[in-house]
Design a protein around this motif. Structure first.
Motif, short mmCIF file in Angstrom:
data_model
loop_
_atom_site.label_atom_id
_atom_site.label_comp_id
_atom_site.label_asym_id
_atom_site.label_seq_id
_atom_site.Cartn_x
_atom_site.Cartn_y
_atom_site.Cartn_z
N PHE A 25 45.80 79.78 19.71
CA PHE A 25 44.93 81.01 19.92
C PHE A 25 43.95 81.09 18.89
CE2 PHE A 25 45.49 85.78 19.78
CZ PHE A 25 44.22 85.81 20.76
N HIS A 26 44.19 80.84 17.80
CA HIS A 26 43.26 81.02 16.55
C HIS A 26 41.91 79.98 16.95
CE1 HIS A 26 41.59 82.52 13.17
NE2 HIS A 26 41.93 81.75 12.24
N VAL A 27 42.36 78.61 17.08
CA VAL A 27 41.48 77.71 17.39
C VAL A 27 40.59 77.72 18.47
CG1 VAL A 27 41.16 75.25 18.08
CG2 VAL A 27 42.88 75.79 16.12
N LEU A 28 41.17 78.20 19.63
CA LEU A 28 40.11 78.47 20.64
C LEU A 28 39.44 79.77 20.86
CD1 LEU A 28 42.84 77.91 23.92
CD2 LEU A 28 40.95 76.23 22.96
N SER A 29 39.99 80.74 20.13
CA SER A 29 39.27 82.12 20.02
C SER A 29 37.96 81.83 18.89
CB SER A 29 39.92 83.15 19.59
OG SER A 29 40.70 82.98 18.23
N SER A 30 38.10 81.06 18.10
CA SER A 30 36.99 80.65 17.07
C SER A 30 36.20 79.67 17.61
CB SER A 30 37.68 80.04 15.76
OG SER A 30 38.51 79.06 15.91
N TYR A 32 35.42 79.46 20.99
CA TYR A 32 34.43 80.14 21.89
C TYR A 32 33.50 81.08 21.06
CZ TYR A 32 36.87 78.29 26.09
OH TYR A 32 37.55 77.74 27.01
N LEU A 33 34.05 81.51 20.20
CA LEU A 33 33.05 82.60 19.25
C LEU A 33 31.83 81.86 18.80
CD1 LEU A 33 32.48 85.01 17.67
CD2 LEU A 33 34.15 84.22 15.97
N THR A 34 32.13 80.60 18.15
CA THR A 34 31.24 79.69 17.68
C THR A 34 30.09 79.29 18.63
OG1 THR A 34 32.82 79.18 15.98
CG2 THR A 34 30.61 77.73 16.41
N GLY A 35 30.65 78.74 19.85
CA GLY A 35 29.91 78.67 20.85
C GLY A 35 28.86 79.58 21.44
N ALA A 36 29.47 80.71 21.51
CA ALA A 36 28.64 82.03 21.96
C ALA A 36 27.55 82.28 20.71
CB ALA A 36 29.63 83.07 22.02
N LEU A 62 24.41 88.32 27.44
CA LEU A 62 25.58 87.76 27.56
C LEU A 62 26.47 87.15 26.64
CD1 LEU A 62 27.31 86.66 29.87
CD2 LEU A 62 26.01 84.90 30.18
N MET A 63 25.46 86.39 25.81
CA MET A 63 26.28 85.87 24.41
C MET A 63 26.99 86.56 23.54
SD MET A 63 26.55 82.49 25.32
CE MET A 63 26.81 83.21 26.87
N MET A 64 26.04 87.72 23.24
CA MET A 64 26.31 88.62 22.40
C MET A 64 27.58 89.30 22.71
SD MET A 64 24.64 88.31 19.59
CE MET A 64 25.05 89.48 18.60
N ALA A 65 27.75 89.65 24.19
CA ALA A 65 29.05 90.00 24.54
C ALA A 65 30.25 89.42 24.41
CB ALA A 65 28.78 90.78 26.18
N VAL A 66 29.90 87.99 24.44
CA VAL A 66 31.04 87.15 24.31
C VAL A 66 31.42 86.78 22.88
CG1 VAL A 66 31.68 84.48 24.63
CG2 VAL A 66 30.32 85.67 26.24
N VAL A 67 30.18 87.01 21.99
CA VAL A 67 30.38 87.05 20.78
C VAL A 67 31.33 88.11 20.28
CG1 VAL A 67 29.61 87.36 18.38
CG2 VAL A 67 28.62 85.67 19.96
N LEU A 68 31.15 89.39 20.80
CA LEU A 68 31.90 90.63 20.43
C LEU A 68 33.42 90.34 20.95
CD1 LEU A 68 32.33 93.53 19.53
CD2 LEU A 68 31.29 94.24 21.61
N LEU A 73 39.20 89.05 19.64
CA LEU A 73 40.22 88.28 19.70
C LEU A 73 40.44 87.24 18.52
CD1 LEU A 73 39.72 86.98 23.47
CD2 LEU A 73 41.39 88.55 22.68
N ASN A 74 39.54 86.60 17.88
CA ASN A 74 39.74 85.83 16.79
C ASN A 74 40.28 86.86 15.50
OD1 ASN A 74 39.27 83.18 15.69
ND2 ASN A 74 37.94 84.15 14.35
N THR A 75 39.97 88.12 15.51
CA THR A 75 40.57 88.70 14.36
C THR A 75 42.08 89.08 14.69
OG1 THR A 75 38.47 90.03 14.10
CG2 THR A 75 40.51 91.10 13.34
N LEU A 76 42.26 89.21 15.96
CA LEU A 76 43.89 89.30 16.49
C LEU A 76 44.57 88.15 16.13
CD1 LEU A 76 46.23 90.78 17.79
CD2 LEU A 76 45.28 90.03 19.94
N ALA A 77 43.78 86.92 16.24
CA ALA A 77 44.57 85.79 16.06
C ALA A 77 44.56 85.32 14.59
CB ALA A 77 43.66 84.50 16.84
#
Length: 296
Positions: A25-30, A32-36, A62-68, A73-77
């Motif tokens: 969860f932590h790896v995937l959320s971070s 996607y966050l980094t890619g966005a 679009l990308m700033m929405a994905v970052v948010l 999600l990354n904070t939750l992870a």
């Protein structure tokens, strides 16, 4: 384990161990966050250089929405990972927070440095927050490093890695929130130069956060390669071919990296995304015009 040896190894059970959910969860959320953040940074940088275009504005929104979304999600992870560490790897969490003595209502320690006697200097102490981070209870007892032999402590520099990793994660969420605050606050222009500059800088910052996270993960589990069973020096290979293989893999990744850059440059130079979007908009406009003429 029989007579100190592994006798029945189940690879699937090993991959689906108790750490799997929190780590994946932590790896995937971070990721996607980094890619966005990277794509948002590219769009912002393009607008700083060439001015605002419809294509880059849409891409940035679009990308700033994905970052948010993935920032939250990354904070939750991260919270789930902290609770996993508190239960299964308490020495790693204790090293990250310079938590030496087992105690209830433990403070969260931010920044600072250690002297030779392991005394914390110049740090910010947030009352009871470590207990809440570890167990969801402000009065919970958090295990300190004193409970473990000193030769099993992770290197204490992981505190800096943890602080900067978490700080960058929160900074990315704050940047995305500020961007959308300006979007909805009509009196302000979210595409001003300082906002675009911050977004452009957030791209390398996101990559730095990911790297710091990996350093924390790998250094923080020292001295174990398999916790409680095998130390890193016991697992290190003695094969004489490792150096040769390293340079072969290095060469392979250099070639793949160059090929990737060449292919992408040719794709985008020959068919810029902005031109493709303008062509699509013209086609849509022509179709609507034709429909209007036929109906009249």
């Amino acid at each position: 384990m029989e007579a100190g040896q592994f006798t029945a190894v189940d690879p699937v059970q090993a991959m689906l161990n108790t750490a799997t959910f929190s780590k994946v969860f932590h790896v995937l959320s971070s990721a996607y966050l980094t890619g966005a953040a990277l794509l948002a940074g590219i769009a912002a940088f393009a607008m700083l250089r060439k001015g605002v275009s419809a294509y880059h504005k849409k891409a940035l929104n679009l990308m700033m929405a994905v970052v948010l979304i993935f920032g939250l999600l990354n904070t939750l992870a991260g919270d789930i990972s902290a609770k996993f560490l508190a239960e299964h790897q308490p020495e790693k969490l204790a090293a990250a927070e310079w938590h030496f003595e087992t105690e209830r209502s433990a403070d969260l320690i931010l920044l600072g440095w250690l002297n030779a006697e392991h005394e914390i200097i110049g740090a910010l102490h947030v009352p009871k927050l470590l207990s809440f981070l570890a167990f969801g209870d402000f009065d919970a007892e958090v295990t300190g490093l004193e409970e473990f032999p000193e030769n099993e402590w992770p290197p204490l520099l992981v505190h800096y890695l943890f602080d900067f990793m978490a700080g960058i994660g929160f900074a990315l969420v704050a940047i995305s929130l500020l961007y959308f605050l300006l979007v909805f606050w009509k009196r302000r222009n979210e595409l001003n130069k300082w906002m675009l500059g911050i977004i452009a800088l957030s791209a390398p910052l996101a990559f730095l956060g990911v790297e710091l996270g990996w350093f924390y993960a790998e250094i923080g589990r020292q001295p174990w390669i398999i916790r409680g069973y095998m130390r890193v020096e016991e697992a290190a290979t003695s094969s004489p071919n490792i150096r040769i293989l390293f340079f072969f893999f290095l060469l392979l990744y250099i070639v793949l990296g160059i090929m990737c850059v060449v292919v992408l440059r040719r794709l985008f130079n020959n068919n810029p995304a902005e031109a493709e979007m303008e062509k699509w908009l013209k086609e849509k406009h022509n179709q609507s015009t034709e429909k209007g003429e036929s109906s009249s």
